[in-house]
Design an enzyme around this catalytic site. Structure first.
Site, mmCIF file in Angstrom:
data_model
loop_
_atom_site.group_PDB
_atom_site.id
_atom_site.type_symbol
_atom_site.label_atom_id
_atom_site.label_comp_id
_atom_site.label_asym_id
_atom_site.label_seq_id
_atom_site.Cartn_x
_atom_site.Cartn_y
_atom_site.Cartn_z
ATOM 1 N N ASP A 159 0.835 -1.185 0.000
ATOM 2 C CA ASP A 159 0.000 0.000 0.000
ATOM 3 C C ASP A 159 0.882 1.252 0.000
ATOM 4 O O ASP A 159 1.961 1.284 0.592
ATOM 5 C CB ASP A 159 -0.889 0.003 1.254
ATOM 6 C CG ASP A 159 -1.808 1.193 1.314
ATOM 7 O OD1 ASP A 159 -2.753 1.243 0.503
ATOM 8 O OD2 ASP A 159 -1.583 2.071 2.168
ATOM 9 N N LYS A 188 3.887 4.595 -3.609
ATOM 10 C CA LYS A 188 4.270 5.903 -4.150
ATOM 11 C C LYS A 188 4.929 6.784 -3.094
ATOM 12 O O LYS A 188 5.713 7.675 -3.418
ATOM 13 C CB LYS A 188 3.012 6.586 -4.689
ATOM 14 C CG LYS A 188 3.180 7.955 -5.302
ATOM 15 C CD LYS A 188 1.826 8.451 -5.790
ATOM 16 C CE LYS A 188 1.927 9.730 -6.589
ATOM 17 N NZ LYS A 188 0.596 10.127 -7.123
ATOM 18 N N HIS A 189 4.618 6.525 -1.826
ATOM 19 C CA HIS A 189 5.042 7.401 -0.743
ATOM 20 C C HIS A 189 6.297 6.916 -0.023
ATOM 21 O O HIS A 189 6.641 7.458 1.038
ATOM 22 C CB HIS A 189 3.888 7.575 0.253
ATOM 23 C CG HIS A 189 2.718 8.283 -0.347
ATOM 24 N ND1 HIS A 189 2.650 9.650 -0.465
ATOM 25 C CD2 HIS A 189 1.590 7.801 -0.923
ATOM 26 C CE1 HIS A 189 1.523 9.983 -1.059
ATOM 27 N NE2 HIS A 189 0.851 8.886 -1.347
ATOM 28 N N GLU A 195 1.191 -0.264 -5.055
ATOM 29 C CA GLU A 195 0.159 0.688 -5.451
ATOM 30 C C GLU A 195 0.825 2.038 -5.714
ATOM 31 O O GLU A 195 1.248 2.720 -4.781
ATOM 32 C CB GLU A 195 -0.884 0.823 -4.349
ATOM 33 C CG GLU A 195 -1.943 1.873 -4.649
ATOM 34 C CD GLU A 195 -2.463 2.549 -3.391
ATOM 35 O OE1 GLU A 195 -3.615 3.006 -3.443
ATOM 36 O OE2 GLU A 195 -1.726 2.643 -2.391
#
Length: 474
Positions: free
Chosen positions: A228, A231-232, A255
């Site tokens: 999850d 991207k971060h 994701e």
């Protein structure tokens, strides 16, 4: 030259040689990695277990379940706010229920994938101002029923906190989502003074705890991880946690939400570097954008002939294909990605019919209030698409015809997919002289058994009803 009328007999003789080869190959080769995934979003583990026979009979070979650790609160988003990785205890079930679910699915040949959160911990600023997790109140609960909680423990010592302030980055919210540094080092916040989700840093202690957690899930029988909020996180953080040992025998995908493929700013800033700097798979948001464009007003089905060739799809070996993910209907900022219901069904026919990627089907409990995806996993048309996918696995793909409204392609000699997105019927003549499809043989539509294709000469005209998909199987 052998007459076309006798082609099935020639193919039959060849099939015996092919069968012998496939048997030997199956012994030596690993299981196919393109089995359909059921995303059982926010399902209780006991409910997944209770439906194990139905899930198997529907053709799914993988089930992705929501994050499994200590979390609280009934809302779906609370599952994405971990309090403690050292045990599974949340409204979906505990470690025992999770283990029983995995065992039940394994016994039916179904693999379990776990959704994992590595980026942050729970936003509990309203409860406390410190960054000690799981916190004194939770530790007191553990101590009050030590036999139970130690019985569901995955690793570690539940008498102590596992994380402290040294394990988190600065308490600053992401403001500029085009700034890679901010996105990967600051907090996800909800606005209006929200303190945000405390952002973990990839120090040696955090990495070690997350490795123990993932190894514990693997020991329980989990066969894949969905990362999850990939991207971060910097790729260095993900690579430190997901060692070759942990990833061995596992399917890992992240994701990374983007608005398109090559040439899209989000793709270039986030997804392309993720693919370059890790060996993980990812949600195929480039293909999803191409699907929305093709099915949308002014779009053309010919856009789906070979989206990979124009940078609008991921490499098949690294792609998780989809029409809807849990973030799209449940987060206001992504709801513009929801497709028209009929277009979504036609798009499912495309991703389950095509050769490439691992298709995922989303089914929820109406968390968004749309009432569109409840029991989607058990819809007769979608189960028929899964059956087509399973039957056609391992065969090549060739586009037979395409245009503004229609796309027709074959899967080896086993099946034919035809999609008409328009509101009018389409008749499409196709030259069959060089096709590997069988002549004088029925191909019956998995979605409508009354529809049959039977090729008897060098040209076959496909008559496609409006806003429908056909998935003919030999």
């Amino acid at each position: 030259m052998i007459s076309r009328a006798f082609r099935p007999f020639r193919a039959l003789r060849a099939s015996f040689r092919t069968l012998a080869f496939l048997v030997l190959a199956a012994i030596a080769a690993p299981a196919a990695q393109a089995d359909a995934i059921l995303h059982a979003f926010n399902w209780r583990y006991a409910d997944v277990q209770a439906r194990a026979d139905q899930i198997r009979d529907a053709g799914y070979r993988i089930v992705l379940v929501s994050p499994a650790y200590k979390s609280e609160g009934s809302a779906w988003w609370a599952r994405y706010q971990p309090q403690d990785f050292r045990l599974i205890h949340n409204p979906l079930g505990d470690t025992t229920a999770f283990r029983n679910m995995v065992t039940a699915l394994q016994q039916r040949g179904i693999r379990v994938y776990a959704d994992i959160v590595m980026n942050h911990m729970a936003n509990e600023a309203f409860k406390r101002s410190d960054l000690n997790y799981p916190g004194s109140a939770v530790l007191s609960t553990y101590a009050g029923n030590a036999t139970y909680y130690n019985g569901i423990r995955l690793f570690g010592d539940l008498r102590n906190n596992v994380l402290s302030g040294n394990d988190f980055g600065p308490a600053r919210c992401i403001v500029d989502y085009n700034n890679v540094w901010e996105v990967q080092n600051y907090r996800l916040c909800g606005g209006s003074g929200d303190a945000g989700l405390p952002d973990l840093v990839g120090n040696s202690w955090v990495v070690a705890q997350q490795q123990q957690y993932l190894q514990a899930l693997k020991n329980l029988g989990v066969k894949g991880f969905r990362i999850d909020a990939a991207k971060h996180m910097p790729a260095s953080f993900m690579n430190a946690v997901l060692t070759p040992t942990i990833k061995s025998g596992m399917h890992v995908f992240g994701e990374v939400i983007t608005g398109g493929g090559a040439g899209n700013g989000e793709y270039d800033r986030f997804l392309a570097p993720y693919l370059r700097d890790t060996d993980h798979a990812a949600y195929d948001f480039p293909l999803h954008n191409q699907l929305r464009s093709a099915f949308g007003f002014g779009g053309r089905m010919s856009q789906l002939v070979d989206p990979l060739a124009v940078g609008q799809a991921l490499q098949p070996s690294r792609a998780i294909t989809f029409t809807i993910t849990h973030d799209i209907p449940n987060n206001g900022g992504f709801r513009y990605l929801i497709m028209d219901p009929t277009d979504e069904t036609l798009a499912y026919a495309y991703i389950f019919g095509r050769n490439g990627g691992v298709p995922m089907l989303y089914s929820d409990n109406n968390e968004s209030g749309d009432n569109r995806w409840v029991n989607a996993w058990n819809r007769s048309d979608l189960k028929a698409m899964v059956r087509f996918h399973n039957t056609a696995q391992g065969t090549d793909q060739q586009v037979l015809a395409s245009g503004d409204c229609h796309l027709i392609f074959r899967r080896g000699d086993r099946g034919i997919v035809a999609i008409n997105k328009c509101g009018n019927s389409v008749a499409v003549p196709v030259n069959m002289n060089n096709s590997v499809l069988w002549w004088n043989t029925d191909y019956r539509d998995a979605l409508d058994s009354m529809s049959v294709v039977r090729i008897t000469n060098g040209t076959y005209t496909f008559n496609l009803p409006p806003r429908r998909a056909r998935m003919w199987l030999r």
